[in-house]
Design an enzyme around this catalytic site. Structure first.
Site, PDB file in Angstrom:
ATOM      1  CG  MET A   1      -0.355  -0.190   2.513  1.00  0.00           C
ATOM      2  SD  MET A   1      -1.562  -0.963   3.601  1.00  0.00           S
ATOM      3  CE  MET A   1      -2.362  -2.145   2.551  1.00  0.00           C
ATOM      4  N   PRO A   2       1.646   1.406  -1.045  1.00  0.00           N
ATOM      5  CG  PRO A   2       3.218   0.882  -2.669  1.00  0.00           C
ATOM      6  CD  PRO A   2       1.844   0.533  -2.194  1.00  0.00           C
ATOM      7  CE1 TYR A   3      -0.191  10.300  -1.187  1.00  0.00           C
ATOM      8  CE2 TYR A   3       2.046  10.850  -0.556  1.00  0.00           C
ATOM      9  CZ  TYR A   3       0.808  11.229  -1.013  1.00  0.00           C
ATOM     10  OH  TYR A   3       0.560  12.547  -1.303  1.00  0.00           O
TER      11      TYR A   3
END
Lengths: 72, 72, 72, 72, 72, 72
Positions: free
Chosen positions: F1-3
């Site tokens: 769940m990268p940003y």
């Protein structure tokens, strides 16, 4: 009440005094140029590991090696 | 699907439970006030070294010392 | 003296009152959970154009259409 | 001269090679899609402690445990 | 090759000249204090709508009104 | 769940299709290189006014003029 974030690479030899000078310098700059209140100017410095900083499509250390060999 | 970044100074005694409470609290706040979906709300907490946080033109520790002596 | 950045999509119907409630809510949360001083808590809200927000590999509007059709 | 910030959780087993591949890949993507100059594209990767990353109102590890048990 | 992000409130009367002076000033500061290369120093200024900036639990305009009335 | 946050200058002629391609490309890159889940990868693109982007101590338009005249 500005907020300033400064990202630099984490290098041996960066001192607390240098960081204090950055904090002071950028706070004074915003006061002088924009009339911003130093009392509520917040500065956050991020020191980023060399592996995690890229420029020119390369991690910074590989980039520096390339620049040096280009320079010869 | 909001993204929230919380920057605080790194202090002894900050616990994982407090950080979990921040994550939960801000996610609920965005759901309640804005109708944002908690399932896709992302929260990132940055704990910043004291030397790297400035306010009032000073690193935070120097600022705190000044505030305390002003208070006397 | 925390700094909080909240990024949400720019939607019709977001009001100044909702944004004031976010500012107040997150400031109180940090005071209650972490003992942070409300007077120096800074909150910046970024409202991001729909074209500029991606999730699941899609711009948010395409993602929402897909979710809705999946739901049928 | 774009600036890209990639935030991921800090996980055992992330290698310098993977991070170099991210830096290269995103720099090439911006050149190909937008015509941006690779020479001045800056990429900063933040690896965030698991306790400091929240999704769905939970720290990421608690979220993963919940997802796994939901999946059974 | 530092990256600097300056967030200020969007105010009538901020000029391109002032912003150029900020860019120049912070780039020079990083060169003088840290020996950073001006050629690769990137500065991004965000001008934030007043409704979207909070301090002391209030949107900035409400905060300023309160400060003024406190001051009387 | 990268940003992922991508900052580029705001230019005439940037299309929604290009931005969709950036969102897709960076999401796929993180899946391929790091095994990150595309479903929870968030991408935010900031298009920054030319006056607000500095490089080499100059606003970007002045920098481009200088580069061009140097190039002659």
């Amino acid at each position: 009440m500005p907020y300033v974030n400064i990202k630099i690479t984490r290098e041996d030899g960066t001192t607390a005094e240098q960081k204090a000078e950055l904090i002071d310098g950028v706070t004074q700059l915003l006061a002088r140029v924009m009339g911003k209140n130093p009392a509520t100017t917040v500065v956050v410095i991020d020191e980023v590991e060399l592996d995690n900083w890229g420029i020119g499509g390369l991690p910074i250390e590989a980039f520096r090696r390339q620049q040096n060999s280009d320079g010869k």
